[in-house]
Write a protein that holds these residues in place. Structure first.
Motif, short mmCIF file in Angstrom:
data_model
loop_
_atom_site.label_atom_id
_atom_site.label_comp_id
_atom_site.label_asym_id
_atom_site.label_seq_id
_atom_site.Cartn_x
_atom_site.Cartn_y
_atom_site.Cartn_z
N PRO A 372 0.73 -1.20 0.01
CA PRO A 372 0.01 -0.20 0.01
C PRO A 372 0.87 1.20 0.08
O PRO A 372 0.36 2.15 -0.49
CB PRO A 372 -0.74 -0.10 1.20
N ASP A 375 1.62 1.80 -3.83
CA ASP A 375 0.68 1.63 -4.85
C ASP A 375 -0.13 2.77 -5.07
O ASP A 375 -0.82 3.31 -4.16
CB ASP A 375 -0.32 0.55 -4.49
N LYS A 376 -0.24 3.21 -6.35
CA LYS A 376 -0.92 4.72 -6.49
C LYS A 376 -2.50 4.53 -6.04
O LYS A 376 -2.99 5.28 -5.60
CB LYS A 376 -0.65 4.90 -7.87
N GLY A 377 -2.93 3.38 -6.35
CA GLY A 377 -4.34 2.98 -6.28
C GLY A 377 -4.74 3.23 -4.57
O GLY A 377 -5.93 3.29 -4.50
N GLN A 378 -3.89 3.00 -3.76
CA GLN A 378 -3.80 3.02 -2.28
C GLN A 378 -3.26 4.14 -1.56
O GLN A 378 -3.11 4.12 -0.43
CB GLN A 378 -3.57 1.80 -1.70
N GLY A 380 -0.25 5.52 -1.97
CA GLY A 380 1.13 5.49 -2.38
C GLY A 380 1.86 6.74 -1.70
O GLY A 380 2.43 7.33 -2.94
#
Length: 696
Positions: A372, A375-378, A380
């Protein structure tokens, strides 16, 4: 009339109208204590006081963090003075007009005297005493104690918070504007709790004043009614007691509301939710708690003599709420456990030259629990910080480091990470996601419960703690950083140490091209006419190995271009460039001092080293082993003495010995800086604090 054409007088600027509100309100409150007010004006002001207290309470409930209501201490003071002013004004009316009936002091006091206490002064006295006790001994005293403790702990935690801000700034995770904003927030937090501690004393004093004013109104009313207006004792007691109790309740109820608001503000723990959101999400989040409570309440409702209907209704509502919460959790779990789409295996292709991937210059591998962070989606957060590290590195050191390639590695421990340089590991560590690392800088007041470890960047003792212990750790003097900061600081430290290895030919060429945009002739005269690119790279790497920044590339290039016709050897060129950069090198080591506290060599030791260098050449490989051991031991002792004095260990030596001793002592003492006499500017004063090889 055209409304848009209406303007305020020129002597009343619009931007100053809000600033006039506070002085006007203070003057009005002081006037109320001196000037008599009619009953209607008292009704308006009492209604305004009640409205103000409700506004303050609702604002406190919807406040996310205390600093969102930074004006609250001033509001406490103003509202307290307003209530006291109304007490004085209403007392004057009660004593002068109380003989005329219960409406002498206005409809608000009459309504509180009749409606709330039923016109019975005995009931009124009891209710007034209960409200005063609740306000004085419970709400106000508790809020004042919380504000006092909060102020003390906030002040104690300021050094730790400031160190955490400086650590983030030095690691490049925040910029100077954000650092200034966070420092301002820390200072405002300390001022807020200090002001709340003082303002709570006003509220407690207001509760005491309310009791005294009510007693004075009753006694004074009896005297005035019986002596000046010839009222009977029963009539005087009834009229003035009802007026005094009504007046006291009108003041005590807003005071109780304001005290409750103060308790809400200082007792809550700041997060991203208001008080209502915290209560709902934390009290009613677990269906097991609701089910057990429903069973207990339902069982109590079956006891003979209990109000069965009330208990059964409450138990049913709790059971229904528990069922609703459990259904929502099951739906969320079912969505999370949906199987991934099945993909058909593809046929394996033949190996090609494309399968040979180049080695990343800088790499960061993380275990699956740290994904996480990258991770850009979480979110980052670590990605943003790495960008800040590269930007800060470029601004300070003088060239742009290669990008950091990040990937997950299932072979690592779930919370482990690994930093690689050209495919070779240069650092590793473990970071617990969701927790904070409390680093002991050497002046903490006590231990902390948690997983003991060491700071991966600098080797300081540290402990992993839960997020709810962060404030306590800062209060005890620990430097508290989150997981992303731990990894980013470690990465920044390693990049700085290995800066010379990161400066490849491509980076040197890009650096020269960048400078050539502003000074193309300067670059053309140096590369490749005077020196090959490899020699320039070697000189820059030599500077970086000893921690010298290469931001002043114009001076470096001009110096190389001047001496290149006579000198081609990189080490000799490095020594010449160091002399040209002497002012910058000294300022980097001693940022503000005009007096340089340094170590020097004893005359005999210096003479022996000069003879050894002349006998074995500039590389110094022929130093006699006994002399080498003595040199290392005595230099370590002198450096340790410098550090104990709070000084940077710097060894000042003659120019011919500088390169030899710098290479020889670097492995044993990486923190030691070796300067030559020629590198020290004439404007600096030298103070010898330690002598290597003799007595200081």
């Amino acid at each position: 009339m055209n409304i848009n054409s209406m303007k305020l007088p020129a002597w009343v600027p619009i931007k100053h109208t809000k600033a006039l509100a506070a002085p006007i309100l203070i003057v009005m409150m002081l006037a109320m204590m001196v000037l008599p007010l009619p009953a209607f004006a008292l009704d308006i002001l009492f209604s305004f006081n009640i409205s103000l207290s409700v506004i303050v309470l609702l604002t406190a409930l919807y406040t996310v963090k205390p600093l969102d209501f930074v004006a609250f201490p001033a509001v406490l003071l103003v509202s307290t003075m307003l209530r006291l002013s109304l007490n004085v004004a209403s007392t004057r009316v009660v004593l002068t007009e109380g003989h005329t009936g219960p409406d002498a002091a206005g409809k608000v006091i009459e309504a509180f005297g009749h409606f709330l206490i039923g016109g019975n002064y005995t009931v009124g006295i009891v209710v007034f005493i209960i409200l005063t006790i609740i306000n004085f001994t419970v709400v106000t005293k508790g809020a004042g104690r919380i504000a006092e403790v909060g102020a003390r702990f906030t002040l104690d935690a300021m050094p730790g918070k400031q160190m955490a801000i400086d650590a983030d700034l030095n690691a490049g995770m925040i910029g100077e504007p954000e650092a200034r904003a966070r420092r301002k927030e820390v200072a405002q937090e300390a001022e807020f709790y200090g002001a709340m501690d003082g303002a709570s004393k006003y509220v407690r004093g207001d509760a005491v004043a309310g009791i005294i004013v009510t007693v004075v109104n009753i006694v004074g009313g009896l005297v005035v009614g019986m002596i000046q207006h010839d009222l009977a004792f029963d009539m005087a007691l009834k009229n003035y007691t009802l007026l005094a109790i009504g007046d006291g309740l009108v003041a005590q109820i807003p005071s109780l509301i304001i005290s409750t608001a103060a308790g809400v503000v200082v007792s809550r723990v700041a997060n991203d939710q208001d008080v209502g959101g915290q209560l709902i999400n934390q009290l009613f989040a677990k269906p097991e708690v609701l089910y057990l409570t429903a069973i207990i309440i339902g069982g109590m409702g079956l006891i003979p003599g209990m109000p069965h209907v009330a208990f059964i209704i409450i138990a049913a509502m709790l059971a229904g709420a528990g069922y609703s919460v459990s259904q929502r959790k099951q739906q969320a779990g079912a969505i999370a456990e949906l199987p991934a789409p099945v993909t058909t295996p593809q046929e394996i292709e033949e190996a090609t030259w494309q399968d040979i991937l180049p080695v990343d210059t800088l790499g960061l591998e993380v275990g699956y629990r740290l994904i996480p962070l990258v991770d850009k989606g979480q979110g980052g957060e670590l990605l943003r910080r790495i960008k800040g590290i590269r930007k800060k590195f470029a601004q300070e050191v003088g060239f742009l480091s290669p990008p950091v390639h990040i990937r997950d590695n299932l072979e690592l421990k779930p919370s482990a990470y690994r930093i690689a340089l050209k495919g070779v590991e240069i650092g590793k560590g473990e970071a617990t996601f969701g927790q904070f690392l409390a680093i002991n800088p050497g002046m903490v007041t006590g231990p902390l419960p948690g997983l003991m470890t060491t700071d991966p960047a600098f080797g300081l003792p540290a402990v992993w703690i839960e997020s709810n212990m962060r404030e306590m750790a800062q209060t005890m003097g620990y430097t508290v950083v989150d997981t992303g900061t731990v990894i980013a600081t470690h990465l920044n430290h390693l990049i700085t140490i290995h800066a010379a290895e990161l400066l490849g030919r491509q980076e040197v060429q890009q650096l020269l091209d960048h400078i050539g945009k502003d000074a193309p002739k300067l670059i053309e005269d140096l590369v490749p006419k005077a020196l090959p690119l490899g020699t320039v790279q070697k000189v820059l790497q030599n500077l970086l190995i000893e921690g010298v920044h290469i931001r002043d590339m114009r001076t470096i290039i001009e110096t190389l271009a001047e001496h290149a016709p006579r000198v081609q050897e990189p080490n000799e060129l490095t020594a010449i460039v160091r002399i040209a950069l002497g002012r910058a090198i000294v300022q980097q080591i001693f940022p503000t001092e005009s007096e340089l506290s340094v170590m020097t060599l004893d005359t005999k030791l210096e003479r022996l080293l000069m003879q050894a260098m002349q006998a074995s050449g500039p590389e110094g490989g022929g130093i006699e082993p006994g002399l080498a051991d003595t040199l290392i031991t005595q230099t370590e002792n002198a450096a340790r003495h410098q550090e104990q004095l709070g000084l940077t260990p710097v060894l000042l030596v003659p120019g011919p010995l500088r390169a030899l001793l710098a290479r020889f002592l670097r492995r044993a003492m990486p923190q030691l800086r070796v300067l030559s006499h020629a590198e020290v500017p004439d404007s600096k004063t030298i103070k010898v604090t330690s002598l290597v090889g003799g007595q200081a």
